[in-house]
Enzyme design. Sequence first.
Site, PDB file in Angstrom:
ATOM      1  N   CYS A  98       0.934  -1.268  -0.064  1.00 40.60           N
ATOM      2  CA  CYS A  98       0.022  -0.036  -0.032  1.00 40.60           C
ATOM      3  C   CYS A  98       0.814   1.187  -0.051  1.00 40.60           C
ATOM      4  CB  CYS A  98      -1.094  -0.134   1.100  1.00 40.60           C
ATOM      5  SG  CYS A  98      -2.322   1.068   0.886  1.00 40.60           S
ATOM      6  N   HIS A 147      -3.416  -5.088   1.547  1.00 40.70           N
ATOM      7  CA  HIS A 147      -2.566  -5.753   2.660  1.00 40.70           C
ATOM      8  C   HIS A 147      -2.701  -6.862   3.010  1.00 40.70           C
ATOM      9  CE1 HIS A 147      -2.684  -1.214   4.182  1.00 40.70           C
ATOM     10  NE2 HIS A 147      -3.505  -1.136   3.439  1.00 40.70           N
ATOM     11  N   GLU A 204      -1.173  -8.563   5.113  1.00 39.17           N
ATOM     12  CA  GLU A 204      -0.875  -8.574   6.648  1.00 39.17           C
ATOM     13  C   GLU A 204      -2.368  -8.723   7.455  1.00 39.17           C
ATOM     14  OE1 GLU A 204      -0.438  -6.126   5.069  1.00 39.17           O
ATOM     15  OE2 GLU A 204      -0.968  -4.086   6.032  1.00 39.17           O
TER      16      GLU A 204
HETATM   17  N1  GLN Z   1      -3.518   6.378   0.475  1.00 42.36           N
HETATM   18  C1  GLN Z   1      -2.353   6.002   1.416  1.00 42.36           C
HETATM   19  C2  GLN Z   1      -1.133   6.976   0.863  1.00 42.36           C
HETATM   20  O1  GLN Z   1      -0.916   6.840  -0.180  1.00 42.36           O
HETATM   21  C3  GLN Z   1      -1.973   4.670   1.751  1.00 42.36           C
HETATM   22  C4  GLN Z   1      -3.080   4.005   2.414  1.00 42.36           C
HETATM   23  C5  GLN Z   1      -2.388   2.841   2.885  1.00 42.36           C
HETATM   24  O2  GLN Z   1      -1.314   2.369   2.954  1.00 42.36           O
HETATM   25  N2  GLN Z   1      -3.488   1.829   3.719  1.00 42.36           N
HETATM   26  O3  GLN Z   1      -0.264   7.360   1.856  1.00 42.36           O
END
Ligand code: GLN
Length: 196
Positions: free
Chosen positions: A84, A179, A181
Amino acid sequence: MKIGVIAIQGNVAEHVNALERTLAERNDRGEIIPVRQSGLVPDCDAIVLPGGESTTLARLMWKEGIAEEIQNAAALNVPILGTCAGLVLLAKHGDCQTTRTKQRLLDIMDIEVRRNAYGRQHESFETLIDIPVVGGAFPAVFIRAPAIVRCGDDVTPLARLGEYIVAAQQGNALALAFHPEMVEDTRLHHYFMDMI
Ligand code: GLN
């Protein structure tokens, strides 16, 4: 085996937990090291960059000197998993949001990313995606997820959702927009540990 989890902000505990479960499933007595300051990354055999808020994560990683250490580790082929926000940080190219916030990326993977590609927090969702390298359908949790809009020639896309790539690999760097995890399924963590 020492696996460093960048523990500045974000989904740290979930990653530590998933890595510990994966090690137990492998009967491997590895060590998970939360990384909050410089000096630890060079001793690690693998690095995990969790999700969180990528602007904050980037700012603190550069301030603490951890960012350069991760770049050096990547150059030495140390396996690195970014999930992410971690995927955003691994990228070479950002988008208008990363430009506006002057977010410094690690430039470890030749990918172009779009932050929040699937909308805002309340548009978070879980869905099955096809990831052939781990045997097919995988339950993927997307939370304000970024996506990969373009990959360089050295990058292998591993999974897609709609118009975007949501998992990709370049050498020993693995980027996931979702995610792993946060689910029981440890196949992607095993895939990552197989690289070590
Ligand atoms: N949208 C977030 C960002 O770009 C990432 C979201 C996440 O890691 N759950 O910082």
